[in-house]
Scaffold this active site. Structure first.
Site, PDB file in Angstrom:
ATOM      1  N   GLU A 136       0.846  -1.189   0.000  1.00 41.16           N
ATOM      2  CA  GLU A 136       0.000   0.000   0.000  1.00 41.16           C
ATOM      3  C   GLU A 136       0.887   1.246   0.000  1.00 41.16           C
ATOM      4  O   GLU A 136       1.856   1.307   0.762  1.00 41.16           O
ATOM      5  CB  GLU A 136      -0.842  -0.060   1.280  1.00 41.16           C
ATOM      6  CG  GLU A 136      -1.647   1.163   1.571  1.00 41.16           C
ATOM      7  CD  GLU A 136      -2.197   1.170   3.011  1.00 41.16           C
ATOM      8  OE1 GLU A 136      -2.952   2.090   3.321  1.00 41.16           O
ATOM      9  OE2 GLU A 136      -1.868   0.266   3.804  1.00 41.16           O
ATOM     10  N   PHE A 137       0.536   2.206  -0.830  1.00 41.38           N
ATOM     11  CA  PHE A 137       1.261   3.483  -0.820  1.00 41.38           C
ATOM     12  C   PHE A 137       0.609   4.391   0.215  1.00 41.38           C
ATOM     13  O   PHE A 137      -0.616   4.520   0.242  1.00 41.38           O
ATOM     14  CB  PHE A 137       1.204   4.152  -2.204  1.00 41.38           C
ATOM     15  CG  PHE A 137       1.925   5.470  -2.236  1.00 41.38           C
ATOM     16  CD1 PHE A 137       3.284   5.533  -2.483  1.00 41.38           C
ATOM     17  CD2 PHE A 137       1.230   6.653  -1.997  1.00 41.38           C
ATOM     18  CE1 PHE A 137       3.958   6.753  -2.493  1.00 41.38           C
ATOM     19  CE2 PHE A 137       1.899   7.878  -1.999  1.00 41.38           C
ATOM     20  CZ  PHE A 137       3.262   7.922  -2.240  1.00 41.38           C
ATOM     21  N   ILE A 138       1.413   4.995   1.061  1.00 41.35           N
ATOM     22  CA  ILE A 138       0.879   5.937   2.048  1.00 41.35           C
ATOM     23  C   ILE A 138       1.420   7.325   1.732  1.00 41.35           C
ATOM     24  O   ILE A 138       2.638   7.512   1.613  1.00 41.35           O
ATOM     25  CB  ILE A 138       1.259   5.515   3.484  1.00 41.35           C
ATOM     26  CG1 ILE A 138       0.636   4.143   3.793  1.00 41.35           C
ATOM     27  CG2 ILE A 138       0.781   6.560   4.499  1.00 41.35           C
ATOM     28  CD1 ILE A 138       0.925   3.604   5.175  1.00 41.35           C
ATOM     29  N   ASP A 240      13.085  -2.131  14.793  1.00 45.04           N
ATOM     30  CA  ASP A 240      14.133  -1.209  14.306  1.00 45.04           C
ATOM     31  C   ASP A 240      13.541   0.195  14.294  1.00 45.04           C
ATOM     32  O   ASP A 240      13.516   0.886  13.277  1.00 45.04           O
ATOM     33  CB  ASP A 240      14.571  -1.624  12.899  1.00 45.04           C
ATOM     34  CG  ASP A 240      15.819  -0.863  12.434  1.00 45.04           C
ATOM     35  OD1 ASP A 240      16.503  -0.231  13.274  1.00 45.04           O
ATOM     36  OD2 ASP A 240      16.103  -0.890  11.220  1.00 45.04           O
TER      37      ASP A 240
HETATM   38  N1  LIG Z   1       4.262   2.335   2.011  1.00 39.92           N
HETATM   39  C1  LIG Z   1       4.907   3.447   1.697  1.00 39.92           C
HETATM   40  N2  LIG Z   1       4.270   4.436   1.061  1.00 39.92           N
HETATM   41  C2  LIG Z   1       4.932   5.563   0.699  1.00 39.92           C
HETATM   42  N3  LIG Z   1       6.234   5.784   0.919  1.00 39.92           N
HETATM   43  C3  LIG Z   1       6.915   4.826   1.564  1.00 39.92           C
HETATM   44  C4  LIG Z   1       6.292   3.615   1.988  1.00 39.92           C
HETATM   45  N4  LIG Z   1       7.221   2.849   2.617  1.00 39.92           N
HETATM   46  C5  LIG Z   1       8.358   3.541   2.597  1.00 39.92           C
HETATM   47  N5  LIG Z   1       8.183   4.730   1.955  1.00 39.92           N
HETATM   48  C6  LIG Z   1       9.217   5.740   1.670  1.00 39.92           C
HETATM   49  O1  LIG Z   1      10.234   5.120   0.921  1.00 39.92           O
HETATM   50  C7  LIG Z   1      11.498   5.283   1.540  1.00 39.92           C
HETATM   51  C8  LIG Z   1      12.300   4.013   1.359  1.00 39.92           C
HETATM   52  O2  LIG Z   1      11.624   2.939   1.990  1.00 39.92           O
HETATM   53  P1  LIG Z   1      12.389   1.965   2.978  1.00 39.92           P
HETATM   54  O3  LIG Z   1      12.956   2.748   4.077  1.00 39.92           O
HETATM   55  O4  LIG Z   1      11.455   0.875   3.346  1.00 39.92           O
HETATM   56  O5  LIG Z   1      13.536   1.486   1.989  1.00 39.92           O
HETATM   57  P2  LIG Z   1      14.761   0.534   2.258  1.00 39.92           P
HETATM   58  O6  LIG Z   1      15.785   0.799   1.210  1.00 39.92           O
HETATM   59  O7  LIG Z   1      14.262  -0.863   2.365  1.00 39.92           O
HETATM   60  O8  LIG Z   1      15.202   1.089   3.657  1.00 39.92           O
HETATM   61  P3  LIG Z   1      16.504   0.800   4.500  1.00 39.92           P
HETATM   62  O9  LIG Z   1      17.591   1.374   3.728  1.00 39.92           O
HETATM   63  O10 LIG Z   1      16.248   1.538   5.779  1.00 39.92           O
HETATM   64  O11 LIG Z   1      16.566  -0.675   4.701  1.00 39.92           O
HETATM   65  C9  LIG Z   1      11.173   5.589   2.988  1.00 39.92           C
HETATM   66  O12 LIG Z   1      12.132   6.414   3.547  1.00 39.92           O
HETATM   67  C10 LIG Z   1       9.856   6.290   2.898  1.00 39.92           C
HETATM   68  O13 LIG Z   1      10.058   7.652   2.717  1.00 39.92           O
END
Ligand SMILES: Nc1ncnc2c1ncn2[C@@H]1O[C@H](COP(=O)(O)OP(=O)(O)OP(=O)(O)O)[C@@H](O)[C@H]1O
Length: 336
Positions: A136-138, A240
């Protein structure tokens, strides 16, 4: 991701971004849903993300694919479609196990129906190599402050209990370090072996750090003394919880992301508090739902130690003194 320790600085700005902490190793501000760059939606053949969105996802058109900044490990994008947006992360080198574990964690938290968490929709392999997760996009917005975050997190801990003990149905990762979650009846054994013990061994293997290892082993032997008169129920933890994994939706409700879930002692959730900027409004609201247990203050460093050791193992010697300071304090406190 910055590979060295710098001074931790933080500020708390009510009404804008509720938590903004410069974590030494991680990015300063990760919330960025408004990036101006738009990638063209190309009609890729054999693209499982597109196929899922246009199939089970119910979309008949992908309007735009925009990169989302903030993460370190994976590529993230917003897929805008005629039925709304989807959030997609891809990793070009790692198979689906990492995203499967993330999905199991998100799903467990989502099912508690407490704090807002993106609903995971699909995980799979990419053609050739790599993997993806669709969720889901938030749309993020301004937080209303930390009170709601404290209360909702406590509600999740209260509702999300396990009858299988401490652990999780899947192993996952904390940062880039494996995190093992075998079901275990007793918290002190679980935390001793699969959290502190695991990281201590890693530090010894990587750095031949016998000093940290030996002090750590002593602490493991005697840490039960820090748990007098404490009742420990296995609660669902995000695992975390630092500022980069906390946001607010556009109504201002807290949202937590990117978990390393397991069932554990609720206090372990504050192990990343040195990178989270939780203030008194957060803790007051939290303890109204999950009352503070005797000896809470004596255990806060114990739970930070796991994350400091993990940072030491991931990023090197800049974090060593944070580990030794805590170990030395426990050596004195427990007269070891
Ligand atoms: N469901 C969502 N809807 C909209 N934006 C999101 C969502 N989930 C994450 N984001 C945005 O996307 C960015 C990257 O997501 P996330 O932190 O999960 O990536 P990652 O590369 O897996 O992280 P990390 O490097 O901490 O392991 C987040 O900082 C957030 O701003």
């Amino acid at each position: 991701m910055a590979m060295q320790a710098v001074t931790l600085s933080s500020y708390y700005a009510l009404g804008h971004i509720s938590l903004q902490v410069v974590c030494p190793c991680r990015r300063a501000v990760r919330r960025n849903n408004n990036r101006p760059f738009i990638m063209a939606a190309s009609p890729l053949q054999g693209d499982p993300v597109r196929e899922w969105i246009m199939g089970e996802g119910g979309a008949s058109k992908i309007l735009k694919i925009s990169p989302v900044g903030g993460g370190c490990v994976n590529n993230a994008s917003q897929y805008q479609t005629d039925v709304g947006s989807f959030f997609v992360k891809t990793n070009r080198s790692i198979g689906p196990a990492m995203f499967e574990a993330e999905a199991v964690g998100l799903d467990a938290m989502h099912k508690t129906n407490t704090i807002r968490v993106p609903k995971p929709l699909k995980v799979g392999p990419l053609p050739g190599r790599g993997s993806y997760i669709i969720m889901e996009f938030i749309q993020f917005g301004a937080s209303r402050g930390q009170t709601e975050l404290g209360r909702k997190l406590a509600e999740m801990h209260k509702v999300g209990v396990s009858e299988k003990g401490f652990g999780f149905p899947v192993d996952n990762t904390i940062g880039s370090t494996p995190q093992q979650n075998p079901w275990t009846d007793d918290w002190i054994s679980f935390y001793g072996e699969h959290r502190l013990g695991f990281q201590l061994k890693l530090a010894q293997q990587q750095y031949r750090d016998n000093d940290v290892y030996m002090k750590g082993q002593k602490l493991l032997q005697y840490m039960h003394l820090l748990f007098k008169d404490v009742e420990i129920t296995p609660c669902l933890l995000h695992g975390d919880l630092w500022s980069g994994n906390v946001a607010a939706d556009k109504e201002g409700n807290p949202v937590i992301l990117d978990p390393a879930c397991y069932y554990g002692h609720n206090e372990a959730e504050f192990g990343m508090s040195w990178c989270a900027g939780f203030g008194s409004s957060f803790y007051n609201a939290y303890f109204e739902v999950m009352p503070k247990q005797p000896g809470f203050e004596q255990r806060t460093d114990l739970y930070k130690l796991y994350h400091y050791l993990n940072h030491y193992n991931m990023f090197g010697s800049g974090y060593r003194s944070s580990c030794t300071d805590i170990l030395d304090r426990y050596m004195r406190l427990l007269k070891l």
